[in-house]
Design a protein around this motif. Sequence first.
Motif, PDB file in Angstrom:
ATOM      1  N   ASN A  96       0.852  -1.198   0.000  1.00  0.00           N
ATOM      2  CA  ASN A  96       0.000   0.000   0.000  1.00  0.00           C
ATOM      3  C   ASN A  96       0.879   1.236   0.000  1.00  0.00           C
ATOM      4  O   ASN A  96       2.103   1.153   0.199  1.00  0.00           O
ATOM      5  CB  ASN A  96      -0.963  -0.005   1.199  1.00  0.00           C
ATOM      6  N   ALA A  97       0.262   2.387  -0.215  1.00  0.00           N
ATOM      7  CA  ALA A  97       1.021   3.636  -0.333  1.00  0.00           C
ATOM      8  C   ALA A  97       1.744   3.985   0.967  1.00  0.00           C
ATOM      9  O   ALA A  97       2.882   4.468   0.935  1.00  0.00           O
ATOM     10  CB  ALA A  97       0.096   4.768  -0.756  1.00  0.00           C
ATOM     11  N   SER A  98       1.100   3.749   2.117  1.00  0.00           N
ATOM     12  CA  SER A  98       1.744   4.058   3.394  1.00  0.00           C
ATOM     13  C   SER A  98       3.025   3.242   3.564  1.00  0.00           C
ATOM     14  O   SER A  98       4.040   3.737   4.077  1.00  0.00           O
ATOM     15  CB  SER A  98       0.784   3.783   4.556  1.00  0.00           C
ATOM     16  N   HIS A  99       2.983   1.978   3.151  1.00  0.00           N
ATOM     17  CA  HIS A  99       4.156   1.113   3.209  1.00  0.00           C
ATOM     18  C   HIS A  99       5.265   1.677   2.338  1.00  0.00           C
ATOM     19  O   HIS A  99       6.440   1.762   2.756  1.00  0.00           O
ATOM     20  CB  HIS A  99       3.753  -0.288   2.733  1.00  0.00           C
ATOM     21  N   GLY A 100       4.924   2.084   1.115  1.00  0.00           N
ATOM     22  CA  GLY A 100       5.920   2.634   0.214  1.00  0.00           C
ATOM     23  C   GLY A 100       6.513   3.933   0.715  1.00  0.00           C
ATOM     24  O   GLY A 100       7.733   4.156   0.639  1.00  0.00           O
ATOM     25  N   LEU A 101       5.666   4.819   1.243  1.00  0.00           N
ATOM     26  CA  LEU A 101       6.152   6.107   1.735  1.00  0.00           C
ATOM     27  C   LEU A 101       7.040   5.932   2.954  1.00  0.00           C
ATOM     28  O   LEU A 101       8.047   6.632   3.115  1.00  0.00           O
ATOM     29  CB  LEU A 101       4.964   7.022   2.047  1.00  0.00           C
ATOM     30  N   ARG A 251      -6.974  -5.535  -3.383  1.00  0.00           N
ATOM     31  CA  ARG A 251      -6.239  -5.031  -2.213  1.00  0.00           C
ATOM     32  C   ARG A 251      -5.248  -6.093  -1.734  1.00  0.00           C
ATOM     33  O   ARG A 251      -5.577  -7.282  -1.729  1.00  0.00           O
ATOM     34  CB  ARG A 251      -7.202  -4.708  -1.064  1.00  0.00           C
ATOM     35  N   GLY A 252      -4.044  -5.761  -1.192  1.00  0.00           N
ATOM     36  CA  GLY A 252      -3.441  -4.473  -1.328  1.00  0.00           C
ATOM     37  C   GLY A 252      -2.355  -4.530  -2.394  1.00  0.00           C
ATOM     38  O   GLY A 252      -1.496  -5.412  -2.409  1.00  0.00           O
ATOM     39  N   CYS A 253      -2.388  -3.529  -3.211  1.00  0.00           N
ATOM     40  CA  CYS A 253      -1.483  -3.455  -4.353  1.00  0.00           C
ATOM     41  C   CYS A 253      -1.128  -1.999  -4.597  1.00  0.00           C
ATOM     42  O   CYS A 253      -2.009  -1.183  -4.885  1.00  0.00           O
ATOM     43  CB  CYS A 253      -2.152  -4.067  -5.582  1.00  0.00           C
ATOM     44  N   ALA A 254       0.140  -1.677  -4.455  1.00  0.00           N
ATOM     45  CA  ALA A 254       0.601  -0.312  -4.681  1.00  0.00           C
ATOM     46  C   ALA A 254       1.883  -0.342  -5.492  1.00  0.00           C
ATOM     47  O   ALA A 254       2.612  -1.339  -5.502  1.00  0.00           O
ATOM     48  CB  ALA A 254       0.822   0.410  -3.355  1.00  0.00           C
ATOM     49  N   LEU A 255       2.151   0.756  -6.164  1.00  0.00           N
ATOM     50  CA  LEU A 255       3.328   0.870  -7.022  1.00  0.00           C
ATOM     51  C   LEU A 255       4.258   1.929  -6.448  1.00  0.00           C
ATOM     52  O   LEU A 255       3.838   3.054  -6.176  1.00  0.00           O
ATOM     53  CB  LEU A 255       2.892   1.256  -8.439  1.00  0.00           C
ATOM     54  N   LEU A 256       5.511   1.545  -6.262  1.00  0.00           N
ATOM     55  CA  LEU A 256       6.554   2.455  -5.792  1.00  0.00           C
ATOM     56  C   LEU A 256       7.479   2.787  -6.959  1.00  0.00           C
ATOM     57  O   LEU A 256       8.053   1.888  -7.573  1.00  0.00           O
ATOM     58  CB  LEU A 256       7.338   1.801  -4.654  1.00  0.00           C
ATOM     59  N   TYR A 257       7.583   4.085  -7.249  1.00  0.00           N
ATOM     60  CA  TYR A 257       8.444   4.558  -8.337  1.00  0.00           C
ATOM     61  C   TYR A 257       9.658   5.259  -7.757  1.00  0.00           C
ATOM     62  O   TYR A 257       9.534   6.225  -6.990  1.00  0.00           O
ATOM     63  CB  TYR A 257       7.660   5.522  -9.234  1.00  0.00           C
ATOM     64  N   VAL A 258      10.833   4.739  -8.104  1.00  0.00           N
ATOM     65  CA  VAL A 258      12.092   5.370  -7.702  1.00  0.00           C
ATOM     66  C   VAL A 258      12.985   5.430  -8.936  1.00  0.00           C
ATOM     67  O   VAL A 258      13.472   4.398  -9.406  1.00  0.00           O
ATOM     68  CB  VAL A 258      12.801   4.576  -6.581  1.00  0.00           C
ATOM     69  N   PRO A 259      13.190   6.615  -9.505  1.00  0.00           N
ATOM     70  CA  PRO A 259      14.055   6.707 -10.691  1.00  0.00           C
ATOM     71  C   PRO A 259      15.457   6.213 -10.354  1.00  0.00           C
ATOM     72  O   PRO A 259      15.897   6.272  -9.205  1.00  0.00           O
ATOM     73  CB  PRO A 259      14.023   8.196 -11.034  1.00  0.00           C
ATOM     74  N   LYS A 260      16.150   5.733 -11.367  1.00  0.00           N
ATOM     75  CA  LYS A 260      17.462   5.116 -11.146  1.00  0.00           C
ATOM     76  C   LYS A 260      18.425   6.037 -10.401  1.00  0.00           C
ATOM     77  O   LYS A 260      19.244   5.581  -9.601  1.00  0.00           O
ATOM     78  CB  LYS A 260      18.064   4.696 -12.489  1.00  0.00           C
ATOM     79  N   ARG A 261      18.289   7.341 -10.637  1.00  0.00           N
ATOM     80  CA  ARG A 261      19.229   8.279 -10.019  1.00  0.00           C
ATOM     81  C   ARG A 261      19.105   8.292  -8.489  1.00  0.00           C
ATOM     82  O   ARG A 261      20.028   8.726  -7.787  1.00  0.00           O
ATOM     83  CB  ARG A 261      18.997   9.696 -10.561  1.00  0.00           C
ATOM     84  N   ASN A 262      17.960   7.827  -7.969  1.00  0.00           N
ATOM     85  CA  ASN A 262      17.717   7.892  -6.525  1.00  0.00           C
ATOM     86  C   ASN A 262      17.661   6.522  -5.846  1.00  0.00           C
ATOM     87  O   ASN A 262      17.402   6.445  -4.640  1.00  0.00           O
ATOM     88  CB  ASN A 262      16.403   8.636  -6.241  1.00  0.00           C
ATOM     89  N   GLN A 263      17.902   5.472  -6.576  1.00  0.00           N
ATOM     90  CA  GLN A 263      17.769   4.142  -5.977  1.00  0.00           C
ATOM     91  C   GLN A 263      18.836   3.860  -4.925  1.00  0.00           C
ATOM     92  O   GLN A 263      18.653   2.972  -4.082  1.00  0.00           O
ATOM     93  CB  GLN A 263      17.761   3.075  -7.074  1.00  0.00           C
TER      94      GLN A 263
END
Length: 450
Positions: A96-101, A251-263
């Motif tokens: 979920n988004a809270s997990h990703g954040l 539920r629950g399915c969220a997408l975490l986006y981290v561009p390569k420059r910040n991984q």
Amino acid sequence: MADVVRLQYESKPPPFGHEMRKCFSFDPEYINMNHGSYGSLPSPVAKAIKPYYALAEANPDLFHRFTSIDLIRDVRKRMAKFVGAAHTEEVVFVPNASHGLNTILRSFIWEEGDIISSCNTTYNSISRTAEYISDIPPHPEAVQFTLLFPTSHSEIIQNWRAYVKSLNEIRNQSAQKLGRRPKIVAIIDSIISVPGALLPWKEMVKICKEEDVWSVVDGAHSIGQELDLNLAEANPDFWVTNCHKWMYAKRGCALLYVPKRNQHIIKASFPTSHAYKKGGGSNFVEQFEWNGTIDFVPYISASCALDFRAWLGGEHVINDYCHRIALEGGKRLAQILGTEIIDQGQDFQFTLSMVNVAVPFPPTMSSAFEIDMAFRRKLLIKRKIYPAFFYHNGKWWIRCSAQIWSQVEDFEVLGEAILEASKEILEEFGDGTEKKTMIIEDKDERLIVN
């Protein structure tokens, strides 16, 4: 390599409106006006993912060690294209988004003098995360941007620019004292939870870039509601969205986006994966492919949800209908209640598929949590209809979610229910001009508006 089977529909979809309810599993007596909190799984998507559960039970070792990983890689490729990421390796799934954040915010190496910024409208658990980070050593400073409705996108951008510049001034003063340049991390909503409002987040991210501030975008409500995301162009430092809300995944399915420059910032997944490399190796995707046994089928369901949406006519067709119903329904609800919608501009720049309408309470009405709990019982349990309720800028408001099964008539039913419930609450609690004893059951319940 296993690929997710693309759904092929032989018949045409039902028309939008009440006929579309046959594609969901709702209680016939329940009117769902709060899709935004938890999402709703379409029956065709539920049917489509049953074979993957069968695979998991037929051979658990094979499914978890090989099949699910291959399937999810296939889905990630499709999702990366859908959100406009430059590379498939920039997106991973989280519950979920809270997990990703939390994964993002707890991955920064915080130091004395650092600043973590949220907003008075930041989702509760995320603002609490910022407070928690500030409460533990080395105690970065938690600050808050104030956003009060009614307002406009232009006013928000102007105030945000001034606010971020002021943070930079504080940082420059700290840098002279510390002998190093502290970091600033800004949490930005793309679409606020309450009020349910689209922010000019892409412009806010651009200002962060100009001022050397990390941007962490809470896009919990974005995917499936906000068109043309194009993350490579928007260029946030981090971005998270819930696929089980507006996109119709399980539920629950969220997408975490981290561009390569910040991984390099995300040194470990949460929980920490067996793939973690001492010293923080560059295996971002691998760490998120397996960090504990969970139900992986919701991640696979994201592809099935996209097939369902294509069957309905695609993103613009879905969102055009939901946006129209939100505006027409919101105006009709405000008319019935004798109040107003929160988005008062002629272009309705804050409104996508959620609309916010004032509750007919006097301005002296208490903001106590017990009022929200009373609404929950009187509407959700007693009347089998429910929007989200929240208090903002001196008023109680209703957040209604318009969906493909919604009609303006639903807002009319809701209006009559709120008039009745509001009258009962005023009789029970008073109008705030005098103190009344509040006898409330289930005192351990807490405000949760997703």
